[in-house]
Design a protein around this motif. Sequence first.
Motif, short mmCIF file in Angstrom:
data_model
loop_
_atom_site.label_atom_id
_atom_site.label_comp_id
_atom_site.label_asym_id
_atom_site.label_seq_id
_atom_site.Cartn_x
_atom_site.Cartn_y
_atom_site.Cartn_z
N VAL A 3 0.85 -1.19 0.00
CA VAL A 3 0.00 0.00 0.00
C VAL A 3 0.88 1.23 0.00
O VAL A 3 1.79 1.35 0.82
CB VAL A 3 -0.94 0.02 1.23
CG1 VAL A 3 -1.77 1.29 1.25
CG2 VAL A 3 -1.82 -1.21 1.27
N GLU A 4 0.65 2.11 -0.93
CA GLU A 4 1.35 3.39 -1.00
C GLU A 4 0.29 4.48 -0.89
O GLU A 4 -0.41 4.75 -1.87
CB GLU A 4 2.14 3.51 -2.30
CG GLU A 4 2.91 4.79 -2.47
CD GLU A 4 3.99 4.99 -1.42
OE1 GLU A 4 4.16 6.14 -0.98
OE2 GLU A 4 4.64 4.01 -1.03
N SER A 6 -2.93 5.79 -0.81
CA SER A 6 -4.28 5.29 -1.11
C SER A 6 -4.31 4.38 -2.33
O SER A 6 -5.37 4.16 -2.90
CB SER A 6 -5.22 6.47 -1.31
OG SER A 6 -4.80 7.23 -2.42
N ILE A 7 -3.16 3.87 -2.73
CA ILE A 7 -3.10 2.95 -3.86
C ILE A 7 -2.60 1.60 -3.38
O ILE A 7 -1.54 1.52 -2.74
CB ILE A 7 -2.18 3.49 -4.97
CG1 ILE A 7 -2.73 4.81 -5.52
CG2 ILE A 7 -2.05 2.46 -6.10
CD1 ILE A 7 -1.82 5.51 -6.49
N SER A 9 -1.17 -1.88 -4.51
CA SER A 9 -0.53 -2.57 -5.63
C SER A 9 -0.59 -4.07 -5.38
O SER A 9 -0.24 -4.54 -4.30
CB SER A 9 0.93 -2.12 -5.77
OG SER A 9 0.99 -0.74 -6.02
N GLY A 57 -7.04 -0.45 -11.73
CA GLY A 57 -6.08 0.30 -12.52
C GLY A 57 -5.40 -0.59 -13.55
O GLY A 57 -5.33 -1.81 -13.40
N ARG A 70 -3.41 -2.20 -9.84
CA ARG A 70 -3.62 -1.33 -8.69
C ARG A 70 -5.10 -1.10 -8.44
O ARG A 70 -5.89 -1.07 -9.37
CB ARG A 70 -2.94 0.02 -8.92
CG ARG A 70 -1.45 -0.08 -9.01
CD ARG A 70 -0.84 1.26 -9.27
NE ARG A 70 0.62 1.17 -9.23
CZ ARG A 70 1.43 2.13 -9.58
NH1 ARG A 70 0.94 3.27 -10.00
NH2 ARG A 70 2.73 1.96 -9.52
N ALA A 72 -7.22 1.82 -6.51
CA ALA A 72 -7.11 3.14 -5.90
C ALA A 72 -8.25 3.36 -4.92
O ALA A 72 -9.40 3.02 -5.20
CB ALA A 72 -7.13 4.23 -6.98
N GLY A 74 -9.93 6.18 -3.65
CA GLY A 74 -10.14 7.61 -3.80
C GLY A 74 -11.31 8.11 -2.98
O GLY A 74 -11.90 7.40 -2.16
#
Length: 112
Positions: A3-4, A6-7, A9, A57, A70, A72, A74
């Motif tokens: 997790v980076e 709010s994304i 992977s 994504g 990914r 997201a 949001g």
Amino acid sequence: WCVERSIVSIRVAKGDGWLNMSELRDLYRWMSMDVSSLVSNATAEEKEALSKPAYIGQPVDVSDSHAIVRIALGVESLVSYLDDKDATLKEDLMTVKKLAAIGKHFEELKKS
């Protein structure tokens, strides 16, 4: 997965390895479709997940050994969560189950 902010992977497993960039392009397309009828030996739970369109994504090539997709998180996800936590989490879980089912049944889907 990682997790980076709010994304999220995600690497998708296939057999004893990971889906590569080319394979993830197929997965990306199948995620938005009902592909439940294309997998004859899927469980009832997998068929349910495979029948639901889910939007993620586009794939990203991150190394020689694998690529990722990914998800997201949001503002729409947050508002949805605040409005109906249980429904939002169920939808997210269905997306993850579909990713797993596509990885598991990748070869059969590819032949269709």
